[in-house]
Structure formats: structure tokens, C-alpha cells
Design a protein around this motif. Structure first.
Motif, short mmCIF file in Angstrom:
data_model
loop_
_atom_site.label_atom_id
_atom_site.label_comp_id
_atom_site.label_asym_id
_atom_site.label_seq_id
_atom_site.Cartn_x
_atom_site.Cartn_y
_atom_site.Cartn_z
N PRO A 168 0.85 -1.20 0.00
CA PRO A 168 0.00 0.00 0.00
C PRO A 168 0.88 1.25 0.00
CG PRO A 168 -0.68 -1.54 1.72
CD PRO A 168 0.62 -2.04 1.16
N GLU A 169 0.39 2.31 -0.62
CA GLU A 169 1.21 3.50 -0.80
C GLU A 169 1.73 4.09 0.51
OE1 GLU A 169 1.05 7.82 -3.02
OE2 GLU A 169 -0.35 6.26 -3.61
N THR A 170 0.91 4.19 1.53
CA THR A 170 1.39 4.78 2.78
C THR A 170 2.46 3.90 3.43
OG1 THR A 170 -0.49 3.80 3.97
CG2 THR A 170 -0.72 6.08 3.27
N GLU A 171 2.27 2.60 3.36
CA GLU A 171 3.27 1.68 3.91
C GLU A 171 4.57 1.75 3.09
OE1 GLU A 171 4.07 -3.07 4.17
OE2 GLU A 171 2.02 -2.40 4.54
N ALA A 172 4.44 1.83 1.78
CA ALA A 172 5.61 1.91 0.90
C ALA A 172 6.41 3.17 1.17
CB ALA A 172 5.18 1.86 -0.55
N THR A 173 5.73 4.29 1.35
CA THR A 173 6.42 5.55 1.62
C THR A 173 7.16 5.49 2.95
OG1 THR A 173 4.80 6.76 0.30
CG2 THR A 173 6.08 8.04 1.89
N ALA A 174 6.50 4.97 3.96
CA ALA A 174 7.13 4.86 5.28
C ALA A 174 8.31 3.90 5.24
CB ALA A 174 6.10 4.39 6.32
N LEU A 175 8.16 2.77 4.55
CA LEU A 175 9.25 1.79 4.48
C LEU A 175 10.42 2.36 3.69
CD1 LEU A 175 10.42 -0.95 5.11
CD2 LEU A 175 9.11 -1.90 3.18
N ALA A 176 10.14 3.07 2.60
CA ALA A 176 11.24 3.66 1.82
C ALA A 176 12.04 4.64 2.67
CB ALA A 176 10.67 4.36 0.58
N GLU A 177 11.35 5.44 3.43
CA GLU A 177 12.03 6.39 4.32
C GLU A 177 12.87 5.65 5.37
OE1 GLU A 177 9.83 9.21 7.19
OE2 GLU A 177 10.16 10.32 5.31
N GLU A 178 12.30 4.59 5.92
CA GLU A 178 13.02 3.78 6.90
C GLU A 178 14.25 3.12 6.29
OE1 GLU A 178 12.16 -0.14 9.66
OE2 GLU A 178 10.47 1.12 9.06
N VAL A 179 14.13 2.65 5.07
CA VAL A 179 15.25 1.98 4.41
C VAL A 179 16.39 2.95 4.13
CG1 VAL A 179 15.98 0.85 2.26
CG2 VAL A 179 13.92 0.08 3.44
N VAL A 180 16.08 4.10 3.55
CA VAL A 180 17.14 5.07 3.24
C VAL A 180 17.79 5.55 4.54
CG1 VAL A 180 17.65 7.33 2.23
CG2 VAL A 180 16.11 5.75 1.03
N GLY A 181 16.97 5.84 5.54
CA GLY A 181 17.52 6.24 6.85
C GLY A 181 18.31 5.11 7.49
N GLY A 182 17.83 3.89 7.34
CA GLY A 182 18.52 2.74 7.92
C GLY A 182 19.88 2.49 7.28
N ILE A 183 19.94 2.68 5.97
CA ILE A 183 21.23 2.52 5.28
C ILE A 183 22.22 3.56 5.79
CG2 ILE A 183 22.38 2.81 3.03
CD1 ILE A 183 19.81 1.48 1.81
N GLN A 184 21.76 4.80 5.90
CA GLN A 184 22.65 5.87 6.39
C GLN A 184 23.11 5.59 7.82
OE1 GLN A 184 23.86 8.40 4.39
NE2 GLN A 184 22.84 7.13 2.87
N GLY A 185 22.16 5.20 8.65
CA GLY A 185 22.50 4.88 10.04
C GLY A 185 23.43 3.69 10.15
N ALA A 186 23.23 2.69 9.30
CA ALA A 186 24.08 1.50 9.33
C ALA A 186 25.51 1.84 8.95
CB ALA A 186 23.52 0.43 8.40
N LEU A 187 25.67 2.78 8.03
CA LEU A 187 27.02 3.21 7.65
C LEU A 187 27.73 3.86 8.84
CD1 LEU A 187 26.25 4.65 4.12
CD2 LEU A 187 27.69 2.66 4.63
N ILE A 188 27.00 4.70 9.55
CA ILE A 188 27.58 5.38 10.72
C ILE A 188 27.87 4.37 11.83
CG2 ILE A 188 27.11 7.04 12.55
CD1 ILE A 188 25.51 8.63 10.37
#
Length: 189
Positions: free
Chosen positions: A141-161
Motif C-alpha cells: 500500500p502507498e502509505t506503507e511503501a512511503t514509510a518503508l522507503a524512508e526507513e530503508v534510506v535512513g537505515g542505510i545511512q545509520g548502518a554506515l555510521i
């Protein structure tokens, strides 16, 4: 002794690592000449606008890589699962399995953010938007997809740090594996 460099792209790759390691503000012209082995004249030959033009060229190079290897694939792949697999594989490779910081993230969290806001915002916005659209195509669903995409991009950045801070590149791989599994299972949720 000055180094001979044949092409501007060779210098851009060296500059990317200098800015990654020292940040934009910490990369003085003397540090750049020392680390590249190039004289100021050579640097200004390639980048008449000085350090700001150097950073713009580096950010454009990173953006171009991500557009080709991540964003365009997310946008254009017929199979969303293949696009997600390719994205995670590309991210893992680009960030050298957690051993390389994201320069966009480094600059986004520095005093230079405002100077390069257009480039940084475009990069993160496009990544989040293209990933969300792929997740929607996969059935989320679009709202879930938007939230997950934000979590993924943020998670990748956080994982690098996290990987850098702990001296444990494996932390990056573990986070990426969990994020990938969430994306591939999102439609079933």
C-alpha cells in the motif's frame, strides 16, 4: 612532487575520498594538494571554481552513479523484486560493505549542508521516492511503501555510521539484510 593526472574524473575520485574522510569544511586546499599529490595549478586547471566546484563535481559524480545503478533501475525495472535486489546489491557494493561513508550524508550533517542543499535533497528525495514507487509496484500500500522507503534510506545511512563507529562493517551487512527482507516481504504484510 606533483602527480600527473590525465583526466578530471581521476581527480574527482580522489577528492571524493578526501571529502568523505575530512568533510567539506575539513578539506583545506593544502590537505587536498597533499592527498592528491597535485599542485594548486593542476587543481585549478580542473576546477577553476576552487573547492566548491570540486565538491559539486564529486556530488554530481555520486548522483550520476546512483541514478544509473539505483534510481533508474528502481524506476524502470519490470520486476520490482529484481529492482530491490539490484538496489541492495548496488548499495552494498558502492559503500564497500559498510567500509565507505556516504558523502551525501557526511555533507548533509555538516556546516556545508546549505551550500549543497539542492544536490543533497535531490539525492535523498529521489531515492526515497523511487524506492517507494517500486514497493507500490510490488504490491505494498502507498502509505506503507512511503514509510518503508524512508526507513530503508535512513537505515542505510545509520548502518554506515554504526559500522564506522563500531569498527564493524558487518553491522552494515546485517542491517542491509534485514531491510532487504522487509522490502521483499512488504507486499505480504
Amino acid at each position: 612532487m606533483s602527480r600527473v593526472v590525465a583526466e578530471r574524473k581521476d581527480v574527482i575520485a580522489m577528492l571524493a575520498e578526501i571529502f568523505r574522510e575530512h568533510g567539506y569544511d575539513g578539506a583545506s586546499l593544502s590537505l587536498i594538494t597533499e592527498k592528491t599529490g597535485l599542485g594548486k595549478g593542476s587543481l585549478y586547471h580542473f576546477f577553476p571554481g576552487g573547492k566548491e566546484e570540486m565538491a559539486e563535481a564529486v556530488l554530481a559524480d555520486i548522483d550520476a552513479w546512483f541514478r544509473t545503478h539505483v534510481f533508474d533501475i528502481l524506476r524502470n525495472a519490470e520486476d520490482p523484486d529484481d529492482a530491490l535486489e539490484t538496489m541492495f546489491s548496488g548499495v552494498d557494493s558502492y559503500f564497500r560493505q559498510g567500509r565507505r561513508l556516504c558523502l551525501m550524508g557526511v555533507i548533509a550533517t555538516s556546516g556545508a549542508h546549505d551550500r549543497f542543499a539542492r544536490e543533497i535533497n535531490g539525492y535523498f528525495t529521489d531515492w526515497r521516492t523511487d524506492l517507494a514507487a517500486t514497493l507500490v509496484r510490488a504490491g505494498a500500500p502507498e502509505t506503507e511503501a512511503t514509510a518503508l522507503a524512508e526507513e530503508v534510506v535512513g537505515g542505510i545511512q545509520g548502518a554506515l555510521i554504526l559500522a564506522r563507529s563500531l569498527g564493524d562493517p558487518g553491522a552494515f551487512g546485517r542491517v542491509i539484510s534485514r531491510l532487504k527482507a522487509r522490502c521483499l516481504n512488504a507486499p505480504a504484510a
